[in-house]
Design a protein around this motif. Structure first.
Motif, PDB file in Angstrom:
ATOM      1  N   PHE A  67       0.806  -1.210   0.000  1.00 53.43           N
ATOM      2  CA  PHE A  67       0.000   0.000   0.000  1.00 53.43           C
ATOM      3  C   PHE A  67       0.847   1.271   0.000  1.00 53.43           C
ATOM      4  N   THR A  68       2.172   1.109  -0.119  1.00 52.09           N
ATOM      5  CA  THR A  68       3.050   2.283  -0.178  1.00 52.09           C
ATOM      6  C   THR A  68       3.424   2.646  -1.615  1.00 52.09           C
ATOM      7  N   CYS A  97       4.523  12.516   4.689  1.00 56.82           N
ATOM      8  CA  CYS A  97       3.418  12.867   5.590  1.00 56.82           C
ATOM      9  C   CYS A  97       2.086  12.834   4.852  1.00 56.82           C
ATOM     10  N   LYS A  98       2.074  13.288   3.633  1.00 57.88           N
ATOM     11  CA  LYS A  98       0.857  13.255   2.817  1.00 57.88           C
ATOM     12  C   LYS A  98       0.291  11.840   2.758  1.00 57.88           C
ATOM     13  N   ARG A 102      -2.666   9.743   5.326  1.00 58.01           N
ATOM     14  CA  ARG A 102      -3.804   9.278   4.529  1.00 58.01           C
ATOM     15  C   ARG A 102      -4.105   7.817   4.854  1.00 58.01           C
ATOM     16  N   GLN A 103      -3.043   7.056   5.204  1.00 57.94           N
ATOM     17  CA  GLN A 103      -3.206   5.640   5.547  1.00 57.94           C
ATOM     18  C   GLN A 103      -2.473   5.357   6.862  1.00 57.94           C
ATOM     19  N   ILE A 188       0.870   8.946  16.396  1.00 53.31           N
ATOM     20  CA  ILE A 188       0.194   8.332  17.540  1.00 53.31           C
ATOM     21  C   ILE A 188      -0.896   9.261  18.064  1.00 53.31           C
ATOM     22  N   THR A 189      -0.611  10.560  18.117  1.00 51.65           N
ATOM     23  CA  THR A 189      -1.607  11.547  18.544  1.00 51.65           C
ATOM     24  C   THR A 189      -2.816  11.528  17.623  1.00 51.65           C
ATOM     25  N   TYR A 190      -2.560  11.498  16.330  1.00 54.79           N
ATOM     26  CA  TYR A 190      -3.642  11.504  15.333  1.00 54.79           C
ATOM     27  C   TYR A 190      -4.469  10.221  15.400  1.00 54.79           C
ATOM     28  N   MET A 191      -3.802   9.076  15.471  1.00 57.37           N
ATOM     29  CA  MET A 191      -4.509   7.801  15.469  1.00 57.37           C
ATOM     30  C   MET A 191      -5.349   7.596  16.728  1.00 57.37           C
ATOM     31  N   ASN A 192      -4.914   8.177  17.831  1.00 55.47           N
ATOM     32  CA  ASN A 192      -5.628   8.028  19.101  1.00 55.47           C
ATOM     33  C   ASN A 192      -6.572   9.190  19.402  1.00 55.47           C
ATOM     34  N   ASN A 193      -6.756  10.054  18.391  1.00 51.98           N
ATOM     35  CA  ASN A 193      -7.687  11.187  18.523  1.00 51.98           C
ATOM     36  C   ASN A 193      -7.393  12.063  19.745  1.00 51.98           C
ATOM     37  N   ARG A 194      -6.111  12.298  19.995  1.00 52.57           N
ATOM     38  CA  ARG A 194      -5.724  13.144  21.130  1.00 52.57           C
ATOM     39  C   ARG A 194      -5.784  14.624  20.781  1.00 52.57           C
ATOM     40  N   ARG A 195      -5.830  14.921  19.490  1.00 49.99           N
ATOM     41  CA  ARG A 195      -6.034  16.284  19.007  1.00 49.99           C
ATOM     42  C   ARG A 195      -7.087  16.251  17.905  1.00 49.99           C
ATOM     43  N   ASN A 196      -7.795  17.339  17.735  1.00 47.93           N
ATOM     44  CA  ASN A 196      -8.846  17.391  16.728  1.00 47.93           C
ATOM     45  C   ASN A 196      -8.276  17.808  15.375  1.00 47.93           C
ATOM     46  N   TYR A 197      -7.364  16.963  14.844  1.00 44.60           N
ATOM     47  CA  TYR A 197      -6.737  17.239  13.560  1.00 44.60           C
ATOM     48  C   TYR A 197      -7.433  16.455  12.443  1.00 44.60           C
ATOM     49  N   THR A 198      -7.576  17.081  11.288  1.00 47.73           N
ATOM     50  CA  THR A 198      -7.891  16.324  10.083  1.00 47.73           C
ATOM     51  C   THR A 198      -6.590  15.695   9.610  1.00 47.73           C
ATOM     52  N   GLN A 199      -6.671  14.767   8.641  1.00 46.27           N
ATOM     53  CA  GLN A 199      -5.432  14.152   8.149  1.00 46.27           C
ATOM     54  C   GLN A 199      -4.536  15.199   7.506  1.00 46.27           C
TER      55      GLN A 199
END
Length: 230
Positions: A67-68, A97-98, A102-103, A188-199
């Motif tokens: 998938f890369t 990062c893009k 995304r995945q 890790i922050t993004y995957m665990n929803n520790r911040r309200n970031y979009t991808q």
């Protein structure tokens, strides 16, 4: 059976199982992959799968590598955007990062999750069979991509920045480690929803932090020569 025939058989069986694993990931996500689901899809038993893959984490790693492809296809373009190694490296981070945000589950399997063995050994095994995945890349980039240790991969590339007079040799290892930790922390922050970031926000913020970190080690008299805007 000769060694050559054994390798041909191994490659054939890998394709059966990785094709099946790819289908399961497409339909259910990498976190829902099991050996039984993959074996059933491939038309074999779970015990046969274990003859070729030590455990599920290894099979997930190999399947995730597939998938890369989009990232690897775009990487040469990003690496040619800049006018020096520092700019090119920052653009490569932009590309990474893009695709990684995304995945996130896919890139976590490859670069974060516990695999129970050295990732470098798994990467070597993968590209022994799927070497064609790299044939479109310049030799220099192939060498970097083949290095699974992410910080060492970065260090290999930015060595040229030392020759160009942008970064001191003593800072290479540090900047490679710090930028890796920035990405891992944000992932890790993004995957665990520790911040309200979009991808997109997570990717952009990571690139911003990487740039700030890199610019702090660029020799002061050369900083104005680095023009990078994500």
């Amino acid at each position: 059976m000769s060694k050559e025939r054994k390798e041909i058989q191994r490659a054939r069986m890998w394709r059966y199982f990785l094709d099946a694993a790819t289908d399961v990931i497409d339909e259910e996500g990498v976190n829902n992959v099991t050996i039984r689901k993959i074996a059933d899809r491939a038309g074999f038993t779970a015990s046969t799968a274990y003859n070729y893959f030590k455990d599920l984490s290894h099979l997930k790693f190999f399947a995730a590598m597939r998938f890369t492809a989009d990232y690897l296809n775009e990487l040469p373009e990003y690496l040619s955007k800049g006018s020096n190694t520092v700019e090119n490296w920052l653009h490569s981070w932009e590309c990474f990062c893009k695709h990684s945000f995304r995945q996130p589950e896919i890139y976590s399997v490859i670069f974060i999750d516990n695999l129970g063995t050295l990732p470098q050994e798994l990467l070597k095994d993968y590209y022994e069979i799927y070497r064609k995945d790299l044939t479109h890349l310049p030799d220099e980039i192939q060498t970097i991509v083949m290095e699974q240790n992410f910080s060492k991969r970065s260090a290999l590339y930015i060595e040229k920045a030392v020759e160009e007079g942008f970064i001191k040799q003593k800072d290479i290892e540090m900047i490679a480690e710090l930028t890796l930790m920035i990405w891992k922390g944000m992932m890790i922050t993004y995957m665990n929803n520790r911040r309200n970031y979009t991808q997109e926000e997570a990717a952009e913020r990571t690139v911003e932090l990487v740039k700030e970190c890199v610019m702090n080690v660029v020799i002061e008299t050369r900083r104005t020569e680095v023009n990078f805007h994500s």
